[in-house]
Design a protein around this motif. Structure first.
Motif, mmCIF file in Angstrom:
data_model
loop_
_atom_site.group_PDB
_atom_site.id
_atom_site.type_symbol
_atom_site.label_atom_id
_atom_site.label_comp_id
_atom_site.label_asym_id
_atom_site.label_seq_id
_atom_site.Cartn_x
_atom_site.Cartn_y
_atom_site.Cartn_z
ATOM 1 N N MET A 28 0.821 -1.209 0.000
ATOM 2 C CA MET A 28 0.000 0.000 0.000
ATOM 3 C C MET A 28 0.854 1.258 0.000
ATOM 4 S SD MET A 28 -3.185 -0.928 2.544
ATOM 5 C CE MET A 28 -3.844 0.736 2.383
ATOM 6 N N ILE A 29 1.959 1.243 0.764
ATOM 7 C CA ILE A 29 2.850 2.401 0.808
ATOM 8 C C ILE A 29 3.423 2.675 -0.575
ATOM 9 C CG2 ILE A 29 5.138 3.129 1.596
ATOM 10 C CD1 ILE A 29 3.176 3.685 3.698
ATOM 11 N N ILE A 30 3.868 1.628 -1.245
ATOM 12 C CA ILE A 30 4.436 1.780 -2.584
ATOM 13 C C ILE A 30 3.382 2.285 -3.561
ATOM 14 C CG2 ILE A 30 5.429 0.522 -4.537
ATOM 15 C CD1 ILE A 30 6.786 -1.324 -2.480
ATOM 16 N N LYS A 31 2.174 1.719 -3.465
ATOM 17 C CA LYS A 31 1.092 2.124 -4.362
ATOM 18 C C LYS A 31 0.717 3.588 -4.141
ATOM 19 C CE LYS A 31 -2.383 1.466 -7.225
ATOM 20 N NZ LYS A 31 -2.162 1.253 -8.669
ATOM 21 N N ARG A 32 0.610 4.009 -2.889
ATOM 22 C CA ARG A 32 0.220 5.386 -2.578
ATOM 23 C C ARG A 32 1.266 6.382 -3.059
ATOM 24 N NH1 ARG A 32 -1.027 6.619 3.369
ATOM 25 N NH2 ARG A 32 -1.316 8.674 2.419
ATOM 26 N N SER A 33 2.532 6.025 -2.914
ATOM 27 C CA SER A 33 3.594 6.969 -3.283
ATOM 28 C C SER A 33 3.638 7.204 -4.780
ATOM 29 C CB SER A 33 4.953 6.459 -2.809
ATOM 30 O OG SER A 33 5.389 5.376 -3.614
ATOM 31 N N LEU A 199 6.072 10.224 0.823
ATOM 32 C CA LEU A 199 4.791 10.423 1.500
ATOM 33 C C LEU A 199 4.887 11.285 2.752
ATOM 34 C CD1 LEU A 199 3.256 6.840 1.188
ATOM 35 C CD2 LEU A 199 2.359 8.926 0.152
ATOM 36 N N ILE A 200 5.887 11.018 3.594
ATOM 37 C CA ILE A 200 5.927 11.701 4.889
ATOM 38 C C ILE A 200 7.232 12.452 5.148
ATOM 39 C CG2 ILE A 200 4.331 9.999 5.870
ATOM 40 C CD1 ILE A 200 6.655 8.772 7.395
ATOM 41 N N GLY A 201 8.178 12.411 4.208
ATOM 42 C CA GLY A 201 9.423 13.149 4.387
ATOM 43 C C GLY A 201 10.308 12.596 5.477
ATOM 44 N N TRP A 202 10.230 11.294 5.720
ATOM 45 C CA TRP A 202 11.061 10.654 6.744
ATOM 46 C C TRP A 202 11.336 9.220 6.342
ATOM 47 C CZ3 TRP A 202 10.336 6.214 9.618
ATOM 48 C CH2 TRP A 202 11.251 5.985 10.665
ATOM 49 N N VAL A 203 12.540 8.753 6.657
ATOM 50 C CA VAL A 203 12.889 7.337 6.522
ATOM 51 C C VAL A 203 13.749 6.963 7.727
ATOM 52 C CG1 VAL A 203 12.819 7.250 3.994
ATOM 53 C CG2 VAL A 203 14.942 7.907 5.160
ATOM 54 N N PRO A 204 13.833 5.677 8.081
ATOM 55 C CA PRO A 204 14.726 5.286 9.177
ATOM 56 C C PRO A 204 16.181 5.450 8.764
ATOM 57 C CG PRO A 204 13.875 3.350 8.057
ATOM 58 C CD PRO A 204 13.128 4.530 7.489
ATOM 59 N N ILE A 205 17.013 5.831 9.708
ATOM 60 C CA ILE A 205 18.452 5.946 9.435
ATOM 61 C C ILE A 205 19.062 4.555 9.374
ATOM 62 C CG2 ILE A 205 20.656 6.752 10.407
ATOM 63 C CD1 ILE A 205 19.178 9.198 11.440
ATOM 64 N N GLY A 291 2.738 9.909 12.685
ATOM 65 C CA GLY A 291 3.264 8.969 13.676
ATOM 66 C C GLY A 291 2.736 7.555 13.495
ATOM 67 N N ALA A 292 1.473 7.419 13.116
ATOM 68 C CA ALA A 292 0.895 6.091 12.930
ATOM 69 C C ALA A 292 1.603 5.345 11.797
ATOM 70 C CB ALA A 292 -0.600 6.197 12.637
ATOM 71 N N THR A 293 1.944 6.069 10.731
ATOM 72 C CA THR A 293 2.659 5.447 9.609
ATOM 73 C C THR A 293 4.029 4.960 10.049
ATOM 74 O OG1 THR A 293 1.517 6.902 8.056
ATOM 75 C CG2 THR A 293 3.505 5.820 7.265
ATOM 76 N N VAL A 294 4.718 5.761 10.846
ATOM 77 C CA VAL A 294 6.043 5.377 11.350
ATOM 78 C C VAL A 294 5.938 4.169 12.276
ATOM 79 C CG1 VAL A 294 8.009 6.127 12.743
ATOM 80 C CG2 VAL A 294 6.975 7.695 11.096
ATOM 81 N N LEU A 295 4.933 4.157 13.147
ATOM 82 C CA LEU A 295 4.766 3.026 14.063
ATOM 83 C C LEU A 295 4.428 1.743 13.319
ATOM 84 C CD1 LEU A 295 2.877 4.591 17.103
ATOM 85 C CD2 LEU A 295 5.202 3.663 17.075
ATOM 86 N N LEU A 296 3.623 1.843 12.275
ATOM 87 C CA LEU A 296 3.321 0.664 11.473
ATOM 88 C C LEU A 296 4.579 0.125 10.806
ATOM 89 C CD1 LEU A 296 -0.087 1.622 9.826
ATOM 90 C CD2 LEU A 296 0.330 -0.262 11.418
ATOM 91 N N TYR A 297 5.451 1.041 10.391
ATOM 92 C CA TYR A 297 6.731 0.601 9.822
ATOM 93 C C TYR A 297 7.578 -0.112 10.879
ATOM 94 C CZ TYR A 297 11.494 0.697 8.154
ATOM 95 O OH TYR A 297 12.765 0.319 7.816
#
Length: 460
Positions: A28-33, A199-205, A291-297
């Motif tokens: 879903m993340i890939i599709k939305r982006s 989507l959210i301007g953030w990725v894990p380091i 935050g919910a998107t990050v927590l799901l990740y």
């Protein structure tokens, strides 16, 4: 009126479906982006205001790997302050590495009393070298390599973020089927990172190849000194409103584990570490926008806890002779099979796009899946330990260089136990002629028997 057996079946169904959420989440993340506007990087200011220090931590890594790393970096002709920070070396080996550092023009720092894991080593360098807030630290694992172009790509993106994350590529993908499977998995993983960035301007380091601003590090209290310092740092940046961006063209070649023992060691640390990060920062992350998107990740490792619970519930129902209704099987087919097939199709198409042979590499994907299935109880337990804040996992570097081929002795009790449980459950369903139970248990039986056989043969 719903009886206890129906209630148990419904609980089993819910747990099983939710346990596959990482697959649905990633798709879903890939599709939305794909439908979002992608911000262009401002290329007007190519560079950073301060200095860039290239820091390579090495904890008891093989001497041949350290020498290869130095020779490789020297060939790039980089005008960066390159520093190797060493832990766990005896005086003799340390003398050889220092001589190599002098030969190639690199600084070598040795910590006499290591503490704080990898984050502690990185903080030691920051304080020892006295870096300024405008400086940047480029962290590179000793088994990783980057081109000048990739390093320039990171620097180009640094003016818009507190940290810039690269794109990993498995450099040893042809060492084994398991390594090849991880190479394909990385391809999809970084599509997810690119999607998160859009989507959210953030990725894990990421722990290797990330470029991090020293001032931002000081603002949040330096590198976390725990088992998963990179992911925790990314989360701390997120809750403090510091942007972490992803540079898709900044490629870093990394080594992936070539066998089950190395794979297990890596996954246990990641699962345990993510659990600890979620436990510490859950509410702080949730209060932030996205935050919910990050927590799901971050919560994707918790799916292994649910999958373990699902298997154990199935085993208990099989052994107890409880017949699973046909409608349950139908719901599982509808809810689980299509996402699995879509996920497999996505992996194979990515493999083809990258020049692979899907007909051959489907076996590599199977090897990676078998490794996850066999490691399931350990990964689930590690994640629970991290979430509950109990116990600890010894941080040992994943075998690399010459050591990656050494076959380690491994206590396979959890793997034996799970295989025996699944065989017993399947046998019980045959004896009682519970066809639906047999059909649901059969994939687990095939996975555990085949996986254990390959581990014992040394082909996984």
């Amino acid at each position: 009126m719903i009886n206890y057996e129906t209630t148990l079946v419904i609980i089993y169904l819910i747990v099983t479906i939710i346990s596959f959420y990482p697959i649905i989440y990633q798709l879903m993340i890939i599709k939305r982006s794909g439908n979002t506007h992608k911000d262009k990087v401002n290329g007007g200011n190519l560079g950073v205001k301060g200095n860039v220090f290239l820091v390579i931590p090495a904890k008891s890594e093989p001497l041949d790997l350290v020498e290869t790393s130095m020779r490789r970096l020297a060939s790039l002709g980089l005008k960066l302050g390159t520093i190797y920070v060493l832990d766990g070396y005896d005086n003799s080996t340390l003398g050889i590495i220092r001589a190599l550092g002098s030969k190639y023009g690199f600084r070598v720092i040795h910590r006499e009393k290591p503490s704080g894991y990898k984050g502690g080593a990185l903080n030691h360098v920051i304080k020892r070298v006295e870096m300024s807030d405008s400086d940047y630290m480029l962290v590179l694992d000793v088994d990783s390599s980057m081109s000048r172009e990739s390093i320039n790509e990171l620097i180009k993106n640094a003016n818009s973020a507190a940290a810039v994350v690269p794109h990993w590529v498995a450099s040893n993908e042809n060492d084994s089927l398991l390594a090849r499977g991880q190479w394909i998995g990385y391809a999809l993983f970084f599509k997810v990172l690119k999607a998160l960035n859009d989507l959210i301007g953030w990725v894990p380091i990421l722990g290797s190849g990330s470029l991090v601003n020293i001032g931002a590090l000081r603002r949040i209290g330096y590198w976390p000194e725990d088992v998963l310092e990179d992911v925790e740092l990314g989360v701390k940046f997120f809750i403090n409103g510091l942007r972490v961006s992803y540079a898709d063209n900044a490629l870093v070649n990394v080594e992936v584990p070539v066998n089950y023992a190395g794979f297990l060691r890596q996954q246990l640390r990641w699962s345990f570490g993510v659990g600890r990060v979620i436990r510490r920062y859950f509410w702080q992350v949730l209060r932030r926008r996205h935050g919910a998107t990050v927590l799901l990740y971050l919560g994707q490792y918790f799916a292994y806890v649910l999958q373990l619970a699902s298997i154990l519930m199935l085993v208990a129902m099989d052994i107890a002779g409880m017949s699973i209704p046909t409608w349950t099987f139908a719901v599982l087919l509808i809810m689980v099979v299509p996402p699995l097939l879509t996920y497999l199709y996505s992996l194979l198409m990515l493999d083809k796009e990258l020049g692979g042979d899907p007909r051959r590499d489907v076996f590599a994907i199977n090897s990676a899946n078998l490794a996850f299935i066999m490691a399931l109880p350990r990964i689930a337990l590690a994640n629970l330990m991290g979430l509950l804040g109990i116990g600890r996992i010894e941080w040992i570097p994943t075998p690399k260089g010459s050591r990656k081929w050494v076959r380690e002795s491994l206590n396979l009790l959890p793997e034996y136990l799970m295989t025996i449980l699944v065989i017993t459950a399947f046998t019980a369903s045959i004896i009682r002629l519970n066809l639906v139970n047999m059909l649901i248990t059969l994939p687990y039986l095939a996975g555990y028997v085949r996986g254990l056989w390959r581990i014992l043969k040394g082909t996984l």
